[in-house]
Design a protein around this motif. Structure first.
Motif, short mmCIF file in Angstrom:
data_model
loop_
_atom_site.label_atom_id
_atom_site.label_comp_id
_atom_site.label_asym_id
_atom_site.label_seq_id
_atom_site.Cartn_x
_atom_site.Cartn_y
_atom_site.Cartn_z
N LEU A 1 -14.69 -6.12 -9.01
CA LEU A 1 -15.98 -6.14 -9.11
C LEU A 1 -16.84 -5.01 -9.36
O LEU A 1 -17.82 -4.52 -10.22
CB LEU A 1 -16.94 -7.29 -8.11
CG LEU A 1 -17.95 -7.82 -8.73
CD1 LEU A 1 -17.91 -8.71 -9.81
CD2 LEU A 1 -18.58 -8.86 -7.46
N ALA A 2 -16.38 -4.14 -8.46
CA ALA A 2 -16.90 -2.71 -8.39
C ALA A 2 -16.89 -1.93 -9.79
O ALA A 2 -17.78 -1.25 -10.06
CB ALA A 2 -16.56 -1.87 -7.31
N THR A 3 -15.92 -2.30 -10.54
CA THR A 3 -15.71 -1.60 -11.90
C THR A 3 -16.45 -2.19 -12.95
O THR A 3 -16.80 -1.75 -13.82
CB THR A 3 -14.15 -1.43 -12.29
OG1 THR A 3 -13.79 -2.77 -12.35
CG2 THR A 3 -13.37 -0.74 -11.02
N ARG A 4 -16.91 -3.43 -12.59
CA ARG A 4 -17.77 -4.18 -13.76
C ARG A 4 -19.29 -4.12 -13.66
O ARG A 4 -19.79 -4.38 -14.61
CB ARG A 4 -17.24 -5.59 -13.81
CG ARG A 4 -15.81 -5.88 -13.87
CD ARG A 4 -15.30 -7.10 -14.38
NE ARG A 4 -15.84 -8.19 -13.58
CZ ARG A 4 -15.00 -8.83 -12.44
NH1 ARG A 4 -13.94 -8.11 -12.01
NH2 ARG A 4 -15.61 -9.87 -11.66
N GLU A 5 -19.59 -3.80 -12.60
CA GLU A 5 -21.17 -3.81 -12.33
C GLU A 5 -21.42 -2.59 -11.36
O GLU A 5 -20.77 -2.28 -10.34
CB GLU A 5 -21.58 -5.02 -11.99
CG GLU A 5 -21.04 -5.55 -10.60
CD GLU A 5 -21.48 -7.18 -10.50
OE1 GLU A 5 -21.63 -7.79 -11.34
OE2 GLU A 5 -21.53 -7.51 -9.26
N PRO A 6 -22.78 -2.01 -11.69
CA PRO A 6 -23.09 -0.91 -10.75
C PRO A 6 -23.25 -1.35 -9.21
O PRO A 6 -23.12 -0.51 -8.33
CB PRO A 6 -24.33 -0.22 -11.40
CG PRO A 6 -24.76 -1.41 -11.99
CD PRO A 6 -23.78 -2.48 -12.69
N TYR A 7 -23.80 -2.47 -8.88
CA TYR A 7 -23.93 -2.99 -7.60
C TYR A 7 -23.78 -4.72 -7.69
O TYR A 7 -24.05 -5.29 -8.68
CB TYR A 7 -25.27 -2.84 -6.93
CG TYR A 7 -26.37 -3.16 -7.67
CD1 TYR A 7 -27.05 -4.33 -7.40
CD2 TYR A 7 -27.17 -2.38 -8.50
CE1 TYR A 7 -28.27 -4.70 -8.09
CE2 TYR A 7 -28.14 -2.56 -9.26
CZ TYR A 7 -28.66 -4.04 -9.02
OH TYR A 7 -29.79 -4.23 -9.78
N SER A 8 -23.60 -5.33 -6.44
CA SER A 8 -23.32 -6.54 -6.38
C SER A 8 -24.19 -7.14 -5.42
O SER A 8 -24.43 -6.58 -4.25
CB SER A 8 -21.92 -6.97 -6.19
OG SER A 8 -20.94 -6.48 -7.20
#
Length: 419
Positions: A96-103
């Motif tokens: 997930l970290a590679t797909r969005e700047p923060y979660s």
């Protein structure tokens, strides 16, 4: 043959308790979604290594409280004692970290710890968790606290208090741990409880979290972490407090506040209620900036909190159970099929409705409608069936009206009246 009973420390929840759990979950979904959080569901069973590495092998949770067992291939598995480690594992594994700047993620579900059952604390308990991953700013810490405060306020938890502290970082914490250990070693050993005697050497910070009155008194003069942190951590904490001041959330800086799990750093907080005695904490959390990296993921920061739902259940204001809209009373067997169709039509239109599965007398039907606290009773006897109507009686006022049920528009009108 003897009956099978539930396991000690595990509970069955019927209404109204089960409805209260649903109420809390729905309130959390409503509040958290306004802050941009999305729901994640993770397994209750994980590899034991996950918790040993994240929580800390010397914590009480790992050493004494986890439900751990080998599976058929002799792999060590554990029922999750807390939610954050599983969320981190999922976050790393999914990329997930590679797909969005923060979660921003939240979860609900059961957790498991082997400890003495007591009021508000069970061996299977339930938590609401929220985690914000990828952001380091002090405003984010304040926002997480604000979201927790708004959620607890929205479900009307009374007499709330917020305590907050800083635990420093990996650069300044070691020096504090040495100073704290030196202080603890200067206190005669016969003053400590058995757990603190062990914690002094394995995890000295946890001594500050001991609830035994004698141990609490012994740490009154211990050095305070907030006075020992580096300039960067001190500045971060000051900004968090300034943000809380700006949005007018009251707090107390508690220099002795720590968290029971090893992964926490910098901002830590706990919300208590003065309504449930000594076990007053209803929620807590903090920042854990190195945890994702320690579990094999990218070097991403994080902050989050957990709410104990059993604790919240003790504090929820009592609500009267919702009343059914209608009870459909069929007086003879010939009307059962027609009554069933009308009942389903009402339910499809949003009416909360019940009916007897067998015909009974008018007196028996009215008694059952009143027992269920139904707002209306719908009577269908031979005369009503012949005219294709239902007799609707308001059980509060006693007023009665006939409603046609011939067409879809008739059914719409009846449903509008009942809702």
């Amino acid at each position: 043959m003897s009956k099978i009973t539930r396991i000690k420390g595990f509970a069955d929840y019927f209404p109204p308790e089960s409805e209260a759990f649903t109420f809390m979950e729905n309130a959390a979904r409503d509040v958290f979604s306004r802050y941009g959080y999305r729901e994640l569901r993770t397994p209750v069973l994980e590899k034991t290594e996950l918790f040993a590495r994240s929580i800390g092998e010397e914590t009480d949770v790992v050493k004494k409280e986890m439900y751990t067992f080998p599976d058929r291939k002799d792999r060590s598995l554990t029922l999750r004692p807390e939610a954050t480690a599983g969320v981190m594992r999922s976050y790393i594994e999914s990329g997930l970290a590679t797909r969005e700047p923060y979660s921003k993620l939240f979860t609900f579900g059961p957790m498991f710890r082997y400890e003495r059952p007591q009021k508000g604390r069970m061996r299977q308990f339930h938590q609401i968790n929220a985690e914000c991953l990828g952001l380091t700013e002090p405003a984010v810490d304040a926002e997480v606290v604000a979201m927790l405060w708004q959620f607890l306020s929205s479900i009307r938890i009374p007499n709330l208090s917020l305590e907050i502290n800083t635990l420093g970082c990996r650069e300044c914490r070691p020096a504090y741990n040495e100073a704290l250990k030196a202080y603890l070693d200067s206190v005669p050993e016969d003053g400590w409880c058995e757990d603190c005697l062990r914690r002094k050497s394995t995890n000295p910070l946890r001594v500050l979290d001991c609830k035994v009155p004698g141990c609490k008194a012994l740490v009154d003069d211990a050095p305070a972490l907030v006075d020992s942190v580096c300039e960067e951590c001190s500045d971060h904490f000051g900004q968090v407090l300034a943000h809380l001041d700006a949005i007018e959330i009251p707090y107390t800086v508690n220099k002795r506040l720590v968290r029971g799990l090893d992964y926490y750093n910098r901002t830590t907080f706990e919300v208590t209620s003065g309504e449930i005695g000594s076990q007053s904490a209803v929620a807590g959390g903090g920042r854990y900036d190195g945890l994702i990296r320690d579990l094999g993921g990218p070097d991403q920061p994080g902050i989050g909190f957990a709410c104990g739902m059993e604790r919240l259940l003790l504090l929820l204001p009592e609500e009267e159970a919702p009343r059914p809209d209608a009870y459909l009373a069929i007086l003879d067997e010939a009307g059962m099929a027609r009554g069933f169709l009308i009942l389903q039509a009402m339910r499809a239109r949003g009416v909360i409705a019940e009916m007897s599965p067998t015909p009974k007398s008018v007196k028996a039907m009215m008694r059952q409608a009143n027992r269920l606290r139904s707002r209306f009773c719908l009577l269908m006897g031979p005369d009503e069936i012949a005219r294709d109507v239902v007799q609707v009686k308001n059980l509060d006022s006693g007023d009665q009206n006939d409603f046609s049920v011939t067409s879809e528009s008739d059914l719409d009108a009846l449903a509008d009246f009942l809702r």
